[in-house]
Scaffold this motif. Structure first.
Motif, PDB file in Angstrom:
ATOM      1  N   MET A 195       1.928  21.112  -9.955  1.00 43.82           N
ATOM      2  CA  MET A 195       2.379  21.611  -8.659  1.00 43.82           C
ATOM      3  C   MET A 195       1.973  20.655  -7.537  1.00 43.82           C
ATOM      4  N   TRP A 196       0.712  20.207  -7.578  1.00 42.96           N
ATOM      5  CA  TRP A 196       0.239  19.282  -6.538  1.00 42.96           C
ATOM      6  C   TRP A 196       0.924  17.925  -6.648  1.00 42.96           C
ATOM      7  N   THR A 197       1.280  17.513  -7.852  1.00 44.40           N
ATOM      8  CA  THR A 197       2.030  16.263  -8.011  1.00 44.40           C
ATOM      9  C   THR A 197       3.377  16.364  -7.307  1.00 44.40           C
ATOM     10  N   ALA A 198       4.049  17.502  -7.493  1.00 45.83           N
ATOM     11  CA  ALA A 198       5.340  17.702  -6.836  1.00 45.83           C
ATOM     12  C   ALA A 198       5.185  17.734  -5.321  1.00 45.83           C
ATOM     13  N   ILE A 199       4.165  18.446  -4.830  1.00 47.66           N
ATOM     14  CA  ILE A 199       3.932  18.510  -3.382  1.00 47.66           C
ATOM     15  C   ILE A 199       3.641  17.114  -2.830  1.00 47.66           C
ATOM     16  N   ALA A 200       2.766  16.385  -3.509  1.00 46.68           N
ATOM     17  CA  ALA A 200       2.391  15.043  -3.050  1.00 46.68           C
ATOM     18  C   ALA A 200       3.599  14.116  -3.025  1.00 46.68           C
ATOM     19  N   ALA A 201       4.448  14.202  -4.045  1.00 45.04           N
ATOM     20  CA  ALA A 201       5.641  13.342  -4.090  1.00 45.04           C
ATOM     21  C   ALA A 201       6.610  13.688  -2.964  1.00 45.04           C
ATOM     22  N   VAL A 202       6.775  14.985  -2.665  1.00 43.94           N
ATOM     23  CA  VAL A 202       7.662  15.393  -1.572  1.00 43.94           C
ATOM     24  C   VAL A 202       7.151  14.858  -0.238  1.00 43.94           C
ATOM     25  N   VAL A 203       5.839  14.961  -0.010  1.00 37.95           N
ATOM     26  CA  VAL A 203       5.258  14.449   1.233  1.00 37.95           C
ATOM     27  C   VAL A 203       5.410  12.931   1.302  1.00 37.95           C
ATOM     28  N   ALA A 204       5.222  12.251   0.175  1.00 36.19           N
ATOM     29  CA  ALA A 204       5.381  10.793   0.152  1.00 36.19           C
ATOM     30  C   ALA A 204       6.827  10.405   0.461  1.00 36.19           C
ATOM     31  N   ILE A 205       7.793  11.144  -0.097  1.00 35.13           N
ATOM     32  CA  ILE A 205       9.202  10.870   0.188  1.00 35.13           C
ATOM     33  C   ILE A 205       9.497  11.087   1.671  1.00 35.13           C
ATOM     34  N   ALA A 206       8.939  12.167   2.234  1.00 38.09           N
ATOM     35  CA  ALA A 206       9.131  12.431   3.663  1.00 38.09           C
ATOM     36  C   ALA A 206       8.589  11.284   4.503  1.00 38.09           C
ATOM     37  N   LEU A 207       7.428  10.760   4.129  1.00 35.38           N
ATOM     38  CA  LEU A 207       6.847   9.637   4.875  1.00 35.38           C
ATOM     39  C   LEU A 207       7.738   8.400   4.772  1.00 35.38           C
ATOM     40  N   ILE A 208       8.242   8.122   3.572  1.00 35.91           N
ATOM     41  CA  ILE A 208       9.118   6.961   3.387  1.00 35.91           C
ATOM     42  C   ILE A 208      10.396   7.098   4.212  1.00 35.91           C
ATOM     43  N   MET A 209      10.937   8.295   4.276  1.00 38.34           N
ATOM     44  CA  MET A 209      12.202   8.506   4.986  1.00 38.34           C
ATOM     45  C   MET A 209      12.032   8.532   6.499  1.00 38.34           C
ATOM     46  N   LEU A 210      10.888   9.019   6.977  1.00 34.73           N
ATOM     47  CA  LEU A 210      10.717   9.234   8.419  1.00 34.73           C
ATOM     48  C   LEU A 210      10.031   8.087   9.137  1.00 34.73           C
ATOM     49  N   LEU A 211       9.126   7.380   8.458  1.00 30.27           N
ATOM     50  CA  LEU A 211       8.396   6.289   9.109  1.00 30.27           C
ATOM     51  C   LEU A 211       9.230   5.009   9.015  1.00 30.27           C
ATOM     52  N   LYS A 212       9.877   4.647  10.105  1.00 30.79           N
ATOM     53  CA  LYS A 212      10.773   3.499  10.087  1.00 30.79           C
ATOM     54  C   LYS A 212      10.020   2.173  10.070  1.00 30.79           C
ATOM     55  N   ASP A 213       8.864   2.136  10.715  1.00 34.91           N
ATOM     56  CA  ASP A 213       8.101   0.890  10.819  1.00 34.91           C
ATOM     57  C   ASP A 213       6.619   1.231  10.788  1.00 34.91           C
ATOM     58  N   HIS A 214       5.861   0.628   9.855  1.00 32.44           N
ATOM     59  CA  HIS A 214       4.435   0.943   9.748  1.00 32.44           C
ATOM     60  C   HIS A 214       3.663   0.579  11.009  1.00 32.44           C
ATOM     61  N   ARG A 215       4.201  -0.338  11.820  1.00 34.55           N
ATOM     62  CA  ARG A 215       3.502  -0.754  13.036  1.00 34.55           C
ATOM     63  C   ARG A 215       3.430   0.352  14.075  1.00 34.55           C
ATOM     64  N   VAL A 216       4.278   1.373  13.925  1.00 33.98           N
ATOM     65  CA  VAL A 216       4.203   2.532  14.832  1.00 33.98           C
ATOM     66  C   VAL A 216       2.832   3.190  14.749  1.00 33.98           C
ATOM     67  N   LEU A 217       2.196   3.142  13.583  1.00 30.82           N
ATOM     68  CA  LEU A 217       0.893   3.780  13.402  1.00 30.82           C
ATOM     69  C   LEU A 217      -0.183   3.157  14.281  1.00 30.82           C
ATOM     70  N   ARG A 218       0.034   1.919  14.719  1.00 33.27           N
ATOM     71  CA  ARG A 218      -0.962   1.266  15.568  1.00 33.27           C
ATOM     72  C   ARG A 218      -1.132   1.988  16.901  1.00 33.27           C
ATOM     73  N   ARG A 219      -0.079   2.684  17.333  1.00 30.51           N
ATOM     74  CA  ARG A 219      -0.170   3.447  18.585  1.00 30.51           C
ATOM     75  C   ARG A 219      -1.157   4.607  18.477  1.00 30.51           C
ATOM     76  N   PHE A 220      -1.444   5.021  17.259  1.00 35.17           N
ATOM     77  CA  PHE A 220      -2.301   6.189  17.056  1.00 35.17           C
ATOM     78  C   PHE A 220      -3.703   5.790  16.598  1.00 35.17           C
ATOM     79  N   THR A 221      -4.150   4.616  17.018  1.00 37.46           N
ATOM     80  CA  THR A 221      -5.457   4.114  16.576  1.00 37.46           C
ATOM     81  C   THR A 221      -6.565   5.106  16.896  1.00 37.46           C
ATOM     82  N   TYR A 222      -6.691   5.485  18.149  1.00 38.69           N
ATOM     83  CA  TYR A 222      -7.806   6.355  18.548  1.00 38.69           C
ATOM     84  C   TYR A 222      -7.532   7.814  18.229  1.00 38.69           C
TER      85      TYR A 222
END
Length: 475
Positions: free
Chosen positions: A108-135
């Motif tokens: 069950m947790w494998t399925a949940i983790a994979a769904v969240v990972a897919i959501a991250l891949i689909m929604l995060l267009k550029d990893h550099r956006v994360l730099r805005r959330f440093t603090y």
């Protein structure tokens, strides 16, 4: 050289072929374990087979759609490791009296983790956006680490206060904190690298940092000591401080930071050993594991010694899946799953698993080398070292190289929090590898700026740090 030779290929078809092999490993292990225990291929086997196959195909399709230049090897390795872990947990469930249902929760947790990972891949267009959330990542890390200490929210299990009660399940916030801390360290170090590199006092060949620049390392050290004292979690304490040490060394290339960090670890460990009974007991169980008094004491060395006996009985080729007695080891499906696998797969099988981890980590480091921006380099390095440190601490503890800690083996050990965090780590690495291997913009467009928005001046030190590194992933 022609563009045909230098332009990278998506290689998603190669990934698909490797996924078939990875699924054959996981599903085959599950089938062998069931047949060797005279259980046959029941409903649980088919549910796990279908679910794992659907997860593999779904993540593969997400990569084709959003990150077609991502590394083609990472996902198959994760599927193979996850499948092996499910097979061993299912095998241990059947061996228990009465049988348990840890494999169903793990699936069950494998399925949940994979769904969240897919959501991250689909929604995060550029990893550099994360730099805005440093603090913001720093604040979130602090909240995640404090949650288990709050009355009514946190709960203590097996002597460690690292869990929160969600009502329907328990969760370990520190697993997510290792990701948010990696984002903070990457953002802070990539922004302040020039200041950190300012010379301090020189002693022989070592260029020591200035005292005022020691703040981040001192903060990381205090966080690790706080986790060790208040949460009684030695593994996470080692992980958090080791993560910072690896990232600051990559950012500065100065061995003096590593030496200072090792001295701080030695000092903190010595003080904790002298003052805190749970640390003293853990070290005593490591050093005197075969002492009868230590072995028979509550929380003593029984678990580690039984794990060593299991590894010894496995020998070179193992007893065979379903033919050993790994259920005699406490927490065989979580803390000691490497010992269980070592007993039934032998030294050859465990060596193959370690090689899979080494290959996964090396692909992460290769991603860091090929990334064009300093933030991405540091983030990929930090995430890769997070996986490496987990493997070292777990396998080192099981083999009695270092004291046994409570960390879980990535993707294999029973634990939903760990599965979710590690799948997110791999999703981020896949996104960064896509950016690293994606063809650079055409020369006429490279300097173009979006209309109506002023361009930003690139940091010269950052350019020197990343110059030419993108070629590494294009081969």
């Amino acid at each position: 050289m022609s563009d045909v030779l230098t332009t990278p290929k998506p290689r998603r078809n190669a990934e698909l072929l490797l996924l078939v092999l990875a699924l054959a490993v996981g599903i085959g292990a599950n089938a062998l374990a069931g047949l060797d225990q005279d259980q046959g291929l029941g409903g649980d086997f088919y549910v796990q087979t279908i679910t794992l196959s659907v997860i593999a195909v779904a993540v593969h399709v997400a990569l084709r759609l959003r990150a077609k230049y991502a590394d083609p090897v990472m996902l198959p390795i994760v599927i193979a490791l996850n499948g092996l872990g499910l097979a061993m947990i299912q095998r241990l469930d059947v061996a228990m009296d009465p049988p348990t249902t840890a494999a169903a929760r793990q699936l069950m947790w494998t399925a949940i983790a994979a769904v969240v990972a897919i959501a991250l891949i689909m929604l995060l267009k550029d990893h550099r956006v994360l730099r805005r959330f440093t603090y913001i990542s720093l604040i979130l890390s602090a909240l995640l680490l404090v949650l288990p200490l709050l009355p009514g929210v946190g709960m203590e299990l097996n002597g460690a206060r690292i869990w929160v009660n969600l009502g329907f399940a328990t969760f370990q916030p520190g697993e997510i904190a290792k990701i948010t801390l990696a984002i903070f360290f990457a953002g802070y170090l990539s922004t302040n690298r020039d200041l950190i590199l300012l010379a301090g006092k020189k002693i022989g060949p070592l260029q020591l940092p200035r005292w005022k620049d020691m703040g981040p390392m001192l903060a990381a050290w205090l966080v690790s000591i706080g986790v060790l004292i208040f949460q009684r979690d030695l593994g996470s304490a080692i992980l958090f401080f080791g993560l910072f040490m690896a990232m600051i060394y990559v950012a500065t290339s100065r061995i003096s930071w590593v030496l200072i960090g090792l001295l701080m670890i030695a000092f903190g460990g010595f003080v904790a050993f002298q003052l805190f009974p749970h640390v003293t007991a853990r070290i005593d169980g490591w050093l005197n594991a075969f002492d009868p008094e230590v072995y028979n004491a509550p929380g003593g060395s029984h678990q580690i010694v039984q794990g060593l006996f299991g590894l010894a009985s496995g020998g070179l080729t193992g007893t065979g899946l379903g033919q050993g007695r790994p259920d005699l080891v406490t927490f065989a499906n979580s803390d000691m799953i490497i010992a269980a696998l070592g007993e039934e797969l032998g030294l050859i099988g465990v060596s193959a698993i370690v090689m899979l981890y080494l290959l996964l980590i090396s692909r992460g480091i290769r991603t860091a080398l090929g990334t064009r921006d300093a933030f991405g380099k540091l983030l990929a390095t930090g995430l890769s070292f997070t996986l490496a440190l987990q493997c070292f601490v777990v396998i080192g503890g099981v083999t009695r190289l270092i004291p046994l800690t409570g960390l879980t083996t990535p993707f294999m050990a029973a634990g939903g929090s760990s599965l979710l965090a590690n799948w997110l780590i791999v999703a981020l690495l896949l996104l960064i590898s896509d950016a690293a291997r994606r063809p650079a913009p055409a020369a006429g467009l490279a300097g173009a700026r979006p209309s109506g928005r002023p361009g930003r001046r690139r940091n010269s030190e950052q350019e020197r740090m990343t110059a030419g590194a993108g070629e590494a992933e294009q081969r």
